[in-house]
Design an enzyme around this catalytic site. Structure first.
Site, PDB file in Angstrom:
ATOM      1  N   ASN A 179     -52.752 -25.464   8.798  1.00 32.23           N
ATOM      2  CA  ASN A 179     -53.838 -25.054   8.002  1.00 32.23           C
ATOM      3  C   ASN A 179     -53.300 -24.176   6.884  1.00 32.23           C
ATOM      4  OD1 ASN A 179     -53.326 -23.470  10.164  1.00 32.23           O
ATOM      5  ND2 ASN A 179     -55.411 -22.880  10.353  1.00 32.23           N
TER       6      ASN A 179
ATOM      7  N   LYS B 292     -40.339 -25.555  13.298  1.00 35.05           N
ATOM      8  CA  LYS B 292     -40.990 -26.870  13.317  1.00 35.05           C
ATOM      9  C   LYS B 292     -41.921 -26.891  12.707  1.00 35.05           C
ATOM     10  CE  LYS B 292     -43.316 -28.828  15.456  1.00 35.05           C
ATOM     11  NZ  LYS B 292     -44.630 -29.802  14.656  1.00 35.05           N
ATOM     12  N   PRO B 293     -42.437 -27.187  11.545  1.00 36.64           N
ATOM     13  CA  PRO B 293     -43.744 -27.265  10.699  1.00 36.64           C
ATOM     14  C   PRO B 293     -44.653 -28.236  11.181  1.00 36.64           C
ATOM     15  CG  PRO B 293     -42.138 -28.246   9.532  1.00 36.64           C
ATOM     16  CD  PRO B 293     -41.187 -27.747  10.511  1.00 36.64           C
TER      17      PRO B 293
ATOM     18  N   GLY C 229     -51.498 -22.264  16.895  1.00 34.36           N
ATOM     19  CA  GLY C 229     -51.994 -23.337  17.226  1.00 34.36           C
ATOM     20  C   GLY C 229     -53.143 -23.165  18.204  1.00 34.36           C
ATOM     21  N   SER C 230     -53.296 -24.288  18.930  1.00 30.01           N
ATOM     22  CA  SER C 230     -54.591 -24.470  19.814  1.00 30.01           C
ATOM     23  C   SER C 230     -54.184 -23.602  21.217  1.00 30.01           C
ATOM     24  CB  SER C 230     -54.702 -26.058  20.076  1.00 30.01           C
ATOM     25  OG  SER C 230     -53.590 -26.550  20.993  1.00 30.01           O
TER      26      SER C 230
ATOM     27  N   GLU D 272     -50.698 -17.157  18.795  1.00 29.97           N
ATOM     28  CA  GLU D 272     -51.770 -16.851  18.015  1.00 29.97           C
ATOM     29  C   GLU D 272     -52.366 -17.943  18.232  1.00 29.97           C
ATOM     30  OE1 GLU D 272     -54.252 -17.584  15.780  1.00 29.97           O
ATOM     31  OE2 GLU D 272     -52.783 -17.444  14.017  1.00 29.97           O
ATOM     32  N   LEU D 273     -53.393 -18.240  19.020  1.00 32.88           N
ATOM     33  CA  LEU D 273     -54.255 -19.295  19.459  1.00 32.88           C
ATOM     34  C   LEU D 273     -55.463 -19.283  18.987  1.00 32.88           C
ATOM     35  CD1 LEU D 273     -52.890 -19.096  23.212  1.00 32.88           C
ATOM     36  CD2 LEU D 273     -51.958 -20.244  21.231  1.00 32.88           C
TER      37      LEU D 273
ATOM     38  N   CYS E 287     -58.368 -20.263  11.953  1.00 34.06           N
ATOM     39  CA  CYS E 287     -58.313 -19.714  13.497  1.00 34.06           C
ATOM     40  C   CYS E 287     -59.327 -18.472  13.212  1.00 34.06           C
ATOM     41  CB  CYS E 287     -57.058 -19.310  13.846  1.00 34.06           C
ATOM     42  SG  CYS E 287     -56.107 -18.103  12.744  1.00 34.06           S
TER      43      CYS E 287
END
Length: 505
Positions: A174, A197-198, A251-252, A273-274, A307
């Site tokens: 995003n 790792k994108p 991410g999640s 950072e979730l 997020c």
């Protein structure tokens, strides 16, 4: 490679964009070399607005990732990086910042082509992401230690901060540039080396930015980029490799928990950072017009795929009708379309999985008697991943929209009576990333800001991210902070040096 680059340029030029093949990389970066995967496997990168293939990149293996880790370790231990002065690292980051600045439009066009993000938002992200490179270039020279007064007359206490070593950075689709620079800027400033790792959805932006880092003179092996659509085994390698001393992931929450568990055996430094489930509260004391402005900025930026996007709108009875009416007018005026057009404000969702999730959330709310007053449907004439900006009222607590993060252009609005009810509902979630509220009552401002269980609070503001401020959440929204002077903390170890039995004349 050249066929893929030329194909990408034809797509861009068909949309009135420039040819910039020098920035379009179709190989991964390992130890200063642009390489294919060891088995020559590739995967396609598609434009979510129309499904067109815009390029191919290497589908790297675990063995390839291990090679990148080894390169990063070697670069860290070399005199070229670990022993480089903070001033010299700062100067290299400044050169990187300058090159990104010069190529803002090109990076933005690559970003829009692979993410669907409106071009004006892509340009904004490049400037925002580049601000982290500039900020950490400056912070590189401010990683201070301490001299602590000793309790013994013949002893001196020195505290210094040293880089942890190799850091693995796993970034989302995003914000395909800013999430890299916010992590890598801090790591490089501290003296670490990185393996990035994108997301498989947006690797071209990452590779373009890495190319500019190479052009800036950052030594080989300091920045490595692994492209793959098989994230799980490489993530597992990052967690288990003794040569990776830190992992930073955006991410999640579900994946973050998995990484946290798997990294425990190595007692690695972990920054997560979730997901969020941000409340947006509008009190009777609020300026409704400003609240609507903030709601539009927070909810519908990047098609709601952020997020910190407002997820649950709690509006007090006295201003409820006015707020809903004004928000509906603004939402229905949004221009939806392909992101290359400068007047487009809402692009497509990133992929079918995300589209299906958003659709399912709306249908779930519909089945539970929520009131869809705007949108609530796809827009097939634009493309298969376009979903209309949506407003839903009377959302019951049993609806998924009420309890889970939708990550799409859907605003769910719930009416409340008093401040206590609003706070209770806002905090009734296991997530705690960001929260927003609007009030012109100063006592209420301090009262509510203190009671919201989130890591970041926007008071009469819908956009709160800033390089100078610490970004991160509480509860299940993560650990650690990115950006600000605190962003360095996850990439340094504190070493205490005790100098004893000193003789004084």
């Amino acid at each position: 490679m050249f066929r893929a680059v030329n194909s990408f340029n034809r797509i861009l030029m068909a949309n009135g964009m420039r040819n910039f093949s020098a920035l379009v990389q179709t190989k991964a970066l390992v130890n200063g070399n642009w390489v294919n995967s060891s088995n020559n496997d590739v995967f396609e990168v598609k434009n979510p607005a129309n499904g067109e293939v815009i390029g191919q990149v290497p589908n790297m293996t675990v063995a390839d990732a291990q090679e990148a880790i080894c390169a990063a370790k070697q670069a860290f231990e070399s005199k070229e990086w670990r022993s480089m002065t903070a001033k010299d690292r700062s100067n290299l980051l400044k050169k990187w910042h300058k090159l990104i600045e010069q190529h803002t439009d090109e990076i933005a066009e690559i970003m829009t082509a692979e993410s669907g993000k409106p071009i004006n938002e892509s340009k904004g992200e490049v400037m925002y992401g580049n601000a982290f490179v500039e900020w950490f270039a400056e912070e590189a020279r401010r990683i201070y230690g301490e001299i602590v007064p000793s309790g013994a007359p013949n002893r001196e206490i020195i505290v210094m901060k040293q880089p942890i070593g190799v850091a693995a950075l796993i970034t989302p689709w995003n914000f395909p540039m800013a999430m890299i620079t916010r992590k890598a800027g801090a790591a490089l400033a501290a003296g670490c080396t990185v393996v990035v790792k994108p997301s498989e959805d947006t690797p071209l932006t990452a590779l373009a930015v890495a190319k500019l880092a190479e052009d800036a003179g950052i030594p080989k092996g300091v920045i490595n980029v692994i492209t793959t659509n098989k994230a799980a085994p490489i993530g597992d390698l990052f967690c288990k490799s003794p040569d990776v001393r830190g992992i930073s992931f955006t991410g999640s929450t579900e994946v973050g928990k998995l990484l946290f568990r798997n990294a425990a055996d190595g007692i690695k430094r972990v920054c997560l950072e979730l997901g969020g489930n941000a409340p947006f509260i509008v009190f009777d004391t609020a300026n409704v017009e400003k609240a609507v402005d903030g709601a539009m900025a927070s909810k519908f930026r990047n098609c709601g795929q952020t997020c910190v996007s407002a997820n649950r709108f709690f509006v007090q009875e006295g201003v409820y009708d006015k707020f809903v009416s004004q928000l509906k007018q603004r939402v229905e005026a949004l221009k939806v379309g392909q992101g290359q057009s400068c007047d487009v404000q809402i692009g497509p969702l990133i992929n079918k999985m995300q589209f299906d999730k958003v659709s399912a959330f709306v249908e779930d709310a519909r089945s539970k008697s929520a009131n869809i007053i705007s949108g609530g449907k796809n827009i097939p004439e634009l493309g298969s991943l376009f979903y209309a900006p949506t407003i839903i009222t009377d959302v019951p607590p049993t609806a998924k929209l009420y309890t889970e993060e939708v990550f799409g252009p859907v605003a769910s609005i719930i009416k409340f009576k008093d401040e206590a009810e609003a706070i209770q509902k806002a905090n009734d979630t296991r997530r705690g990333l960001a929260g927003y509220f609007y009030s012109d009552n100063l006592q209420q401002v301090f009262r509510v800001a203190k009671r919201m269980e989130v890591g970041m609070v926007g008071v009469n503001e819908g956009i709160i991210s800033a390089v100078e401020a610490p970004f991160g959440g509480v509860k299940e929204s993560g650990v650690g902070r990115e950006g600000s002077r605190h962003g360095i903390d996850d990439y340094v170890d504190i070493k205490y040096i005790c100098m004893g039995n000193l003789k004084y004349d």
